[in-house]
Design a protein around this motif. Structure first.
Motif, PDB file in Angstrom:
ATOM      1  N   LYS A 151       0.709  -1.330  -0.016  1.00 58.72           N
ATOM      2  CA  LYS A 151      -0.017  -0.171  -0.093  1.00 58.72           C
ATOM      3  C   LYS A 151       0.999   1.273   0.083  1.00 58.72           C
ATOM      4  N   ASP A 152       1.843   1.247   0.871  1.00 62.00           N
ATOM      5  CA  ASP A 152       2.663   2.559   0.945  1.00 62.00           C
ATOM      6  C   ASP A 152       4.028   2.654   0.153  1.00 62.00           C
ATOM      7  N   TRP A 153       4.644   1.350  -0.180  1.00 67.15           N
ATOM      8  CA  TRP A 153       5.908   1.611  -0.730  1.00 67.15           C
ATOM      9  C   TRP A 153       6.034   0.893  -2.105  1.00 67.15           C
ATOM     10  N   PHE A 154       5.100   0.220  -2.512  1.00 73.68           N
ATOM     11  CA  PHE A 154       5.066  -0.385  -3.812  1.00 73.68           C
ATOM     12  C   PHE A 154       4.636   0.489  -4.908  1.00 73.68           C
ATOM     13  N   SER A 155       5.771   1.223  -5.562  1.00 74.04           N
ATOM     14  CA  SER A 155       5.482   2.099  -6.650  1.00 74.04           C
ATOM     15  C   SER A 155       4.560   1.922  -7.657  1.00 74.04           C
ATOM     16  N   LYS A 156       4.453   0.807  -8.226  1.00 80.19           N
ATOM     17  CA  LYS A 156       4.081   0.385  -9.505  1.00 80.19           C
ATOM     18  C   LYS A 156       2.531  -0.001  -9.342  1.00 80.19           C
ATOM     19  N   SER A 157       1.846  -0.405 -10.339  1.00 80.52           N
ATOM     20  CA  SER A 157       0.607  -0.821 -10.341  1.00 80.52           C
ATOM     21  C   SER A 157       0.615  -2.371  -9.618  1.00 80.52           C
ATOM     22  N   ASN A 158      -0.181  -2.701  -8.726  1.00 80.81           N
ATOM     23  CA  ASN A 158      -0.180  -4.132  -8.447  1.00 80.81           C
ATOM     24  C   ASN A 158      -0.051  -4.987  -9.455  1.00 80.81           C
ATOM     25  N   TYR A 159      -0.917  -4.988 -10.698  1.00 80.31           N
ATOM     26  CA  TYR A 159      -0.830  -5.876 -11.657  1.00 80.31           C
ATOM     27  C   TYR A 159       0.279  -5.759 -12.435  1.00 80.31           C
ATOM     28  N   GLU A 160       1.286  -5.219 -12.192  1.00 82.04           N
ATOM     29  CA  GLU A 160       2.449  -5.098 -12.779  1.00 82.04           C
ATOM     30  C   GLU A 160       3.295  -6.402 -12.331  1.00 82.04           C
ATOM     31  N   ILE A 161       2.957  -6.724 -11.161  1.00 81.57           N
ATOM     32  CA  ILE A 161       3.586  -7.932 -10.626  1.00 81.57           C
ATOM     33  C   ILE A 161       3.407  -9.178 -11.394  1.00 81.57           C
ATOM     34  N   ILE A 162       2.410  -9.297 -12.409  1.00 79.97           N
ATOM     35  CA  ILE A 162       2.181 -10.326 -13.236  1.00 79.97           C
ATOM     36  C   ILE A 162       3.082 -10.113 -14.335  1.00 79.97           C
ATOM     37  N   VAL A 163       3.232  -8.977 -14.669  1.00 82.50           N
ATOM     38  CA  VAL A 163       3.951  -8.654 -16.141  1.00 82.50           C
ATOM     39  C   VAL A 163       5.517  -8.864 -15.850  1.00 82.50           C
ATOM     40  N   MET A 164       5.723  -8.167 -14.655  1.00 83.92           N
ATOM     41  CA  MET A 164       7.376  -8.451 -14.415  1.00 83.92           C
ATOM     42  C   MET A 164       7.785  -9.796 -13.845  1.00 83.92           C
ATOM     43  N   ARG A 165       6.689 -10.810 -13.533  1.00 88.23           N
ATOM     44  CA  ARG A 165       7.111 -12.050 -13.488  1.00 88.23           C
ATOM     45  C   ARG A 165       7.854 -12.842 -14.612  1.00 88.23           C
ATOM     46  N   PHE A 166       6.928 -12.397 -15.439  1.00 90.35           N
ATOM     47  CA  PHE A 166       7.407 -13.086 -16.837  1.00 90.35           C
ATOM     48  C   PHE A 166       8.358 -12.162 -17.731  1.00 90.35           C
ATOM     49  N   LYS A 167       8.462 -10.809 -17.526  1.00 84.81           N
ATOM     50  CA  LYS A 167       9.197  -9.791 -18.401  1.00 84.81           C
ATOM     51  C   LYS A 167      10.694  -9.633 -17.809  1.00 84.81           C
ATOM     52  N   ASN A 168      10.703  -9.525 -16.496  1.00 82.61           N
ATOM     53  CA  ASN A 168      11.925  -8.899 -15.953  1.00 82.61           C
ATOM     54  C   ASN A 168      12.979 -10.214 -15.722  1.00 82.61           C
ATOM     55  N   LYS A 169      14.056  -9.893 -16.978  1.00 88.87           N
ATOM     56  CA  LYS A 169      15.191 -10.788 -17.031  1.00 88.87           C
ATOM     57  C   LYS A 169      16.433 -10.244 -16.504  1.00 88.87           C
ATOM     58  N   LEU A 170      16.137  -8.807 -15.730  1.00 87.34           N
ATOM     59  CA  LEU A 170      17.358  -8.212 -15.552  1.00 87.34           C
ATOM     60  C   LEU A 170      17.741  -8.285 -13.999  1.00 87.34           C
ATOM     61  N   TRP A 171      17.058  -8.672 -13.100  1.00 89.74           N
ATOM     62  CA  TRP A 171      17.222  -8.776 -11.899  1.00 89.74           C
ATOM     63  C   TRP A 171      16.315  -9.817 -11.000  1.00 89.74           C
ATOM     64  N   LYS A 172      16.716 -10.224  -9.859  1.00 89.50           N
ATOM     65  CA  LYS A 172      15.669 -10.972  -9.147  1.00 89.50           C
ATOM     66  C   LYS A 172      16.055 -11.022  -7.814  1.00 89.50           C
ATOM     67  N   LEU A 173      15.184 -10.716  -6.698  1.00 88.34           N
ATOM     68  CA  LEU A 173      15.376 -11.030  -5.275  1.00 88.34           C
ATOM     69  C   LEU A 173      15.140 -12.200  -5.000  1.00 88.34           C
ATOM     70  N   HIS A 174      16.122 -13.155  -4.484  1.00 91.10           N
ATOM     71  CA  HIS A 174      15.802 -14.399  -4.396  1.00 91.10           C
ATOM     72  C   HIS A 174      15.161 -14.749  -2.972  1.00 91.10           C
ATOM     73  N   ARG A 175      14.819 -15.949  -2.762  1.00 86.71           N
ATOM     74  CA  ARG A 175      14.075 -16.325  -1.482  1.00 86.71           C
ATOM     75  C   ARG A 175      15.170 -16.041  -0.076  1.00 86.71           C
ATOM     76  N   ASP A 176      16.396 -16.356  -0.609  1.00 88.55           N
ATOM     77  CA  ASP A 176      17.246 -16.178   0.515  1.00 88.55           C
ATOM     78  C   ASP A 176      17.863 -14.959   0.814  1.00 88.55           C
ATOM     79  N   GLY A 177      17.377 -13.900   0.029  1.00 88.69           N
ATOM     80  CA  GLY A 177      17.546 -12.474   0.329  1.00 88.69           C
ATOM     81  C   GLY A 177      18.628 -11.873  -0.495  1.00 88.69           C
TER      82      GLY A 177
END
Length: 307
Positions: A151-177
């Motif tokens: 609500k307060d700190w995610f700067s993009k549209s929430n639905y961009e989560i779907i787009v970036m899941r398949f589009k973002n090939k440049l970086w990733k925050l892994h589950r181990d941080g």
């Protein structure tokens, strides 16, 4: 009236359920920080700024140190803006740390920026810049989805989560941080990026200065974590151009760390005379291969120290 409320409830279920499902799809490709606030409490932590976030890979250390330290390390490092040592970061660390029966270690990365603040009033915690950022604002750092962050700190549209899941090939925050930044970088691009960083940090020299108060909070962080397990102070490697700027900010930095090494009986590893050839994307952040090499070297140094 009751019928209207029932219909409203029924028609609300689908959009709410859809939005909830979208939040759960965030896998570290839509936001570089969010997932650190959705994972459970962690047994052992790596702390610092973006150099540590990109340069220390927890999975490598966990594989190498598992026999001595069964508690899995998690990279809870952010950026020079969000996680200098101070009350906000320390409180967030305490909120993220789980109870653990057994041996564990903590890696605290340090540099002059991590104990510096606004040159106008560097020793006033009420004016620390991160007080106005998510590291201070987000109190529940172990819930998924984390609605406060979204609500307060995610700067993009929430639905961009779907787009970036398949589009973002440049970086990733892994589950181990670990924050992995991908892509092949040409030497000309590296030089350009390093020149930008040199200009950026030279400008920082005019805005920031050593903070004795942050140095106190670093000590408080060491003391707190030492009561929970073993602590290792680490100064990450840098390109010489950036290293010289850091030393201008605080020429006595290494002396301060050596003092803490003796005071708290914790080892201090300074990797700016590194025995292996490491490469940087911008003079500051290690390439993926060098992050792997550095994580292996750090593991070996910890094992050597313990043995």
């Amino acid at each position: 009236m009751n019928r209207f409320i029932i219909k409203l409830f029924i028609f609300s279920i689908f959009p709410i359920g859809t939005l909830y499902a979208v939040f759960l799809l965030e896998n570290g490709t839509a936001d570089p920080f969010y997932q650190r606030f959705t994972t459970p409490k962690q047994n052992a932590l790596i702390l610092g700024n973006s150099k540590a976030a990109q340069g220390i890979i927890p999975s490598i250390l966990n594989d190498e140190l598992g026999e001595i330290y069964p508690a899995k390390l998690y990279n809870y490092s952010f950026t020079v803006y969000n996680s200098p040592y101070g009350p906000a970061y320390l409180e967030s660390i305490k909120n993220k740390l789980a109870d653990f029966e057994g041996n564990r270690c903590f890696i605290i990365t340090v540099d002059p920026w991590s104990i510096s603040s606004d040159i106008k009033d560097p020793n006033n915690p009420d004016k620390f810049a991160e007080n106005e950022r998510f590291i201070s604002d987000v109190k529940n750092v172990n819930v998924s989805p984390n609605y406060q962050y979204l609500k307060d700190w995610f700067s993009k549209s929430n639905y961009e989560i779907i787009v970036m899941r398949f589009k973002n090939k440049l970086w990733k925050l892994h589950r181990d941080g670990w924050f992995e930044t991908k892509g092949v970088i040409r030497e000309s691009t590296v030089n350009k990026n390093r020149n930008y960083m040199v200009t950026f940090y030279k400008d920082y020299l005019t805005k920031y200065s050593y903070s004795s108060k942050r140095y106190e909070y670093l000590q408080e962080t060491i003391s707190y974590l030492k009561s929970k397990g073993s602590v290792f102070l680490v100064r990450m490697p840098l390109h010489q151009d950036i290293f010289e700027i850091e030393n201008k900010l605080d020429p006595e930095f290494n002396s301060k760390m050596r003092f803490l090494e003796k005071k708290y009986e914790v080892p201090y590893f300074d990797y700016n005379k590194c025995s292996i050839n490491l490469k940087f994307k911008d003079g500051l952040h290690l390439t993926i291969k060098s992050a792997k090499d550095f994580s292996n070297l750090l593991s070996k140094n910890i094992l050597t120290y313990e043995n």
